[in-house]
Scaffold this active site. Structure first.
Site: not given
Ligand SMILES: Cc1ncc(COP(=O)(O)O)c(C=O)c1O
Length: 384
Positions: A192
């Protein structure tokens, strides 16, 4: 497409993503280690305050992942202990966690197709899916491009924004993504714009939302309660002080990292111009109407008729790491089985999912690496 014979690899592996980690991060984590205060310590509120200031939000709650953030943000706007009739309107073109967070509380995700340029759901499409059963909207700022939140706010329903990929994006009216007041989730996995290894955070203008998330991330304990005292159902969705220290250090270099991403994107656009003309390869849309993308990934769509997965394999043989990005959520087997989704329901999302290819992209990528990726992609796409 026939894949060309493998040529000897002339360059090192170019990874699809790579975080920027330097002395500041090492020092920040080391300080926490030496303090022995690894969790529930001072770095958590400090990270929250600095992050909230950065996006112009009154409050922020740090959580263990973006997914945890979506779960608690949805609960905080009323998507809690739902019946299947309760619907949340969202995008089928996102990471699966977006829709899964709706399932956690028993509600039903209602997908609408995306705009072919921005790849986001539009306010009109969302409006057309709203019924008396709709309990919330869950728009996604996909690939860092701001979704039309002002348009959706006019529908008068609770909104949770999925800004996992959009730290640094700005709406046409000058508000930052995360700064409009709706609970907005950011995610901090290592690819990210800002990373804490794993992690997430929710910004909000509502102190009651902040208080509920803070309690539910910590096993249902209110701030005035004692250790091992709990007055509601909660979870362990805490982010540690080690991770928050990393996040604080990353905030200190965020402008540089965002600029680095934008610079690499500009190099790619320039270098890919000819291939776009020649083959019908498609790039992400340019900023329009005053909205400003925060560059998260450099996704291209392979030309129609080209086997995207064969392209990925051919590039891997040439030491270029790429990913199919993103699969359409409604076509995952358990979504098909549970809700009866099938191909053809959301054609724009399905086309983007079938042709999407995420190229190596990170702030410290060099112009030479960009040139190598473009050269190899050109070789793969233009071979007979
Ligand atoms: C659009 C989107 N939503 C939700 C998430 C979920 O985040 P995490 O992987 O930190 O749980 C991500 C992560 O890759 C994402 O790209």
């Amino acid at each position: 497409m026939s894949v060309p014979e493998r040529e000897p690899v002339r360059h090192d592996l170019i990874p699809v993503a790579r975080p920027v980690i330097g002395e500041a991060e090492e020092q920040a984590v080391l300080e926490v280690l030496r303090s022995r205060h690894l969790s529930l310590g001072p770095r958590v509120p400090e990270f929250e305050r600095r992050f909230a200031d950065r996006v112009g939000a009154p409050h922020a709650s740090a959580v263990s992942s973006g997914t945890a953030g979506l779960h608690l943000a949805l609960r905080a706007v009323g998507v809690a202990d739902c019946r299947a009739e309760d619907e949340v309107v969202t995008s089928p073109f996102s990471f699966i966690a977006t829709a899964n967070s709706v399932l956690y509380e028993g509600a039903t995700p209602v997908f609408v197709d995306i705009d072919p340029d921005t790849l986001n759901v539009t306010a009109d499409a969302v409006a057309s899916a709203v019924t008396e059963r709709t309990v919330a909207l869950l728009p996604v700022h996909i690939f860092g491009y701001p979704a039309d939140i002002p348009g959706m706010e006019r529908l008068g329903l609770p909104i949770v924004e999925d800004a996992a990929e959009a730290l640094g994006a700005v709406h046409a009216d000058g508000t930052t993504v995360g700064g409009r007041g709706n609970p907005t989730m950011f995610a901090f996995y290592a690819n990210k714009q800002l990373t804490t290894g794993e992690g997430g955070l929710v910004t909000t203008s509502d102190p009651a939302v902040k208080a509920r998330i803070d309690s539910e991330r910590n096993q249902g304990r209110a701030p005035n309660m004692q250790w091992l005292d709990h007055d509601r159902l909660g979870f362990n969705y805490r982010l540690s002080d080690l991770q928050c220290a990393l996040g604080i250090a990353q905030l200190g270099r965020l402008d540089d990292m965002l600029e680095g991403r934008a610079r690499v994107a500009a190099w790619y656009r320039e270098a890919l111009g000819e291939l776009v003309e020649r083959t019908g390869l498609e790039l992400l849309c340019e900023d329009r109407g005053g909205d400003r993308r925060s560059w998260f990934v450099f996704v291209v769509r392979t030309p129609h008729g080209v086997d995207r997965d064969a392209t990925i394999r051919a590039l891997a043989e040439r030491n270029i790491q790429t990913r199919p990005y993103l699969p359409a959520i409604h076509l995952f087997s358990f979504y098909r089985e549970r809700f009866g989704f099938r191909e053809g329901q959301f054609p724009v999302a399905e086309d983007a999912a079938a042709r999407g290819l995420s190229l190596p992209f990170f702030p410290e990528m060099t112009q030479e690496q960009v040139a190598i990726v473009v050269e190899e992609l050109t070789a793969v796409l233009t071979s007979d």
